[in-house]
Motif scaffolding. Structure first.
Motif, PDB file in Angstrom:
ATOM      1  N   LEU A   8     -45.491 109.826  77.681  1.00 29.07           N
ATOM      2  CA  LEU A   8     -46.332 109.909  78.873  1.00 29.07           C
ATOM      3  C   LEU A   8     -47.809 109.758  78.527  1.00 29.07           C
ATOM      4  O   LEU A   8     -48.567 109.105  79.255  1.00 29.07           O
ATOM      5  CB  LEU A   8     -46.095 111.246  79.583  1.00 29.07           C
ATOM      6  N   GLN A   9     -48.218 110.354  77.409  1.00 25.97           N
ATOM      7  CA  GLN A   9     -49.615 110.260  77.008  1.00 25.97           C
ATOM      8  C   GLN A   9     -50.001 108.815  76.698  1.00 25.97           C
ATOM      9  O   GLN A   9     -51.044 108.317  77.138  1.00 25.97           O
ATOM     10  CB  GLN A   9     -49.856 111.144  75.777  1.00 25.97           C
ATOM     11  N   VAL A  10     -49.150 108.124  75.947  1.00 26.08           N
ATOM     12  CA  VAL A  10     -49.435 106.743  75.570  1.00 26.08           C
ATOM     13  C   VAL A  10     -49.377 105.823  76.782  1.00 26.08           C
ATOM     14  O   VAL A  10     -50.125 104.842  76.875  1.00 26.08           O
ATOM     15  CB  VAL A  10     -48.446 106.284  74.473  1.00 26.08           C
ATOM     16  N   LEU A  11     -48.516 106.134  77.740  1.00 30.35           N
ATOM     17  CA  LEU A  11     -48.333 105.280  78.913  1.00 30.35           C
ATOM     18  C   LEU A  11     -49.596 105.159  79.747  1.00 30.35           C
ATOM     19  O   LEU A  11     -49.906 104.093  80.292  1.00 30.35           O
ATOM     20  CB  LEU A  11     -47.183 105.827  79.766  1.00 30.35           C
ATOM     21  N   GLY A  12     -50.361 106.230  79.860  1.00 30.69           N
ATOM     22  CA  GLY A  12     -51.530 106.202  80.724  1.00 30.69           C
ATOM     23  C   GLY A  12     -52.758 105.561  80.108  1.00 30.69           C
ATOM     24  O   GLY A  12     -53.690 105.164  80.830  1.00 30.69           O
ATOM     25  N   LEU A  13     -52.778 105.425  78.787  1.00 30.33           N
ATOM     26  CA  LEU A  13     -53.982 104.938  78.105  1.00 30.33           C
ATOM     27  C   LEU A  13     -54.416 103.534  78.522  1.00 30.33           C
ATOM     28  O   LEU A  13     -55.601 103.305  78.790  1.00 30.33           O
ATOM     29  CB  LEU A  13     -53.784 104.993  76.592  1.00 30.33           C
ATOM     30  N   PRO A  14     -53.521 102.527  78.567  1.00 29.85           N
ATOM     31  CA  PRO A  14     -53.978 101.172  78.919  1.00 29.85           C
ATOM     32  C   PRO A  14     -54.618 101.088  80.303  1.00 29.85           C
ATOM     33  O   PRO A  14     -55.584 100.343  80.492  1.00 29.85           O
ATOM     34  CB  PRO A  14     -52.693 100.335  78.854  1.00 29.85           C
ATOM     35  N   PHE A  15     -54.106 101.841  81.262  1.00 30.83           N
ATOM     36  CA  PHE A  15     -54.652 101.794  82.618  1.00 30.83           C
ATOM     37  C   PHE A  15     -56.107 102.269  82.632  1.00 30.83           C
ATOM     38  O   PHE A  15     -56.984 101.599  83.193  1.00 30.83           O
ATOM     39  CB  PHE A  15     -53.805 102.673  83.553  1.00 30.83           C
ATOM     40  N   VAL A  16     -56.350 103.423  82.018  1.00 41.23           N
ATOM     41  CA  VAL A  16     -57.705 103.979  82.019  1.00 41.23           C
ATOM     42  C   VAL A  16     -58.646 103.131  81.172  1.00 41.23           C
ATOM     43  O   VAL A  16     -59.777 102.829  81.575  1.00 41.23           O
ATOM     44  CB  VAL A  16     -57.684 105.433  81.507  1.00 41.23           C
TER      45      VAL A  16
END
Length: 480
Positions: A385-393
């Protein structure tokens, strides 16, 4: 060589630079904890070493960005910055003491300052509607390095030999390996990188059109002109040729306006007007908080996996490799999404995912329950979950920041943005390094920062848009 080929080779080189930065991160991070232990370093030295790399980058970023804005060159800056990467990684390879290791990361971090110049270069040479796509591709190159790096680590861990007085083993070999890669990159930048501008394409196109017109005129001109019959009006002919050149659109190349030659990009620049704005503050806060949380979790991961799962260098390398695959897939999805949704929508999606991740870690990772399999599942879901949000931000805030700040001073502005991120990557490891045994406090602060950022974004959502008008010099209103 034509403009388009230069552009392709230059963008390829930029991708290679970010690829190597990702590889460096991936081959050093899984081993530095055990490396420090062999040098009798205290646990806090892990956070100190990771923070040193970011600290020097924080100072170098604005300086390199200012340099590129004033000179409109990035090639010399990249070559200069890579020297620090080469020296820093060789110091890491030497590794006689924990202080030399700390100094090596401090020196190598200076080389990361060239990133602000590169982002300024990309901003000046891409259209606003294409910027999210280009930034996503560049950032994906770094994540590809994170993916490839652990594969190199699998082989580097087998090293065990001497080079003169130096020992090459699984801890020192990453430094030697990266030193050689940065040396090779120097030659790539030297021969495949050009400092071009959008005007180069216009000039080339005008030159081709001018050449075609002159060929047509040459074909339609009589073999012997009236002036040549008399033999007394050669000077008139040269004047006429200059006039036809002006008439065909070359006047801007013959005598550019004085203000274009003499004006500095920092003329009428005001840091308060540029950065102390609601939308800029929100984006800088997003940069700081997301990187603070990311580096804090990264610092926590290796001691946590050693404590609960007895992971070594190989297991950690495989874990980072899998995370690299996920992040690259995320950047590719964001690249597709950015063509169909506004940056603020992408940013909102990323923040939602980051909040979910932090809540999960606070509930399940702060005090793991159950057997080995259940604890491992909790850990995997939290990391996913942590890695999933990184590209968007990451993509949304970089792209939007480049649009709401002045294009003429992008190198300096991107340097400020990266310095804010550098401050986060300094404080994140220091915060996590001292609280690996008290995860409720560590994760609680991270959750509070994310909640604050979410509130800031909701309040300022309407202002998080690119300006409709064309980029104007800072302070232009006051000159009218």
């Amino acid at each position: 060589m034509d403009y388009r080929r230069k552009r392709r080779l230059t963008f390829f080189t930029i991708g290679l630079i970010f690829l190597l930065s990702g590889i460096e991160y991936a081959v050093i991070l899984p081993t530095i904890w055990r490396y420090l232990q062999t040098l009798s370093a205290a646990p806090y030295f892990l956070g100190l070493s990771l923070s040193a790399f970011s600290f020097s980058g924080l100072l170098a970023g604005p300086l390199f960005g200012f340099w590129s804005d004033r000179t409109h060159t990035t090639k010399k800056i990249i070559l200069f910055a890579n020297v620090f990467e080469i020296v820093g990684n060789f110091m890491y390879f030497m590794g006689y003491s924990k202080w030399l290791l700390l100094g090596s990361r401090l020196v190598a971090g200076i080389g990361t300052g060239a990133g602000s110049s590169i982002f300024g270069f990309l901003t000046r040479n891409t259209a606003p509607e294409d910027r999210s796509t280009v930034f996503a591709a560049v950032m994906a190159c770094r994540q590809a390095g994170l993916l490839i790096g652990p594969a190199f680590n699998i082989f580097l861990r087998l090293c065990n030999f001497q080079i003169g007085p130096f020992t090459v083993n699984k801890y020192t070999s990453p430094g030697l390996f990266m030193c050689l890669l940065w040396i090779l990159l120097q030659f790539v930048v030297l021969f495949l990188y050009w400092d071009f501008t959008p005007q180069d394409e216009t000039h080339q196109r005008n030159g081709v059109e001018q050449e075609e017109v002159e060929q047509e005129e040459e074909e339609g001109k009589p073999l012997v002109g009236p002036n040549e019959l008399t033999g007394s009006y050669g000077t008139v002919t040269s004047v006429q040729s200059r006039s036809s050149s002006v008439a065909n659109g070359d006047v801007s190349r013959v005598s550019p306006p004085p203000e274009e030659v003499d004006s500095s990009p920092f003329r009428n620049f005001s840091a308060s007007r540029e950065f102390v704005r609601e939308e800029v503050v929100v984006l800088l806060a997003a940069q700081f908080i997301t990187l603070f949380n990311q580096t804090a979790l990264e610092t926590m991961v290796t001691p946590l996996t050693q404590k609960f799962f007895n992971f070594g260098e190989l297991e950690n390398s495989i874990m980072y490799c899998v995370c690299g695959v996920e992040v690259i897939a995320g950047f590719l999805f964001v690249r597709w999404l950015s063509k169909r949704a506004a940056e603020r929508v992408v940013l909102a999606v990323g923040l939602i995912l980051c909040n979910i991740s932090c809540v999960w870690c606070l509930i399940f990772l702060a005090n793991p329950q159950g057997g080995f399999a259940w604890q491992l599942a909790e850990f995997i879901i939290g990391v996913f979950l942590q890695v999933l949000g990184l590209p968007f931000v990451a993509v949304a805030q970089v792209s939007l920041f480049s649009k709401i700040t002045s294009e003429k001073t992008q190198g300096f502005s991107q340097g400020i943005r990266r310095s804010v991120g550098g401050l986060a990557t300094i404080l994140g490891p220091l915060w996590a390094g001292g609280l690996t045994s008290n995860l409720y406090v560590m994760l609680g602060l991270m959750m509070g920062l994310l909640a604050l950022l979410t509130i800031m974004m909701v309040v300022s959502y309407e202002r998080l848009v690119a300006p409709v008008a064309a980029d104007r010099p800072i302070g232009a209103d006051s000159d009218d």
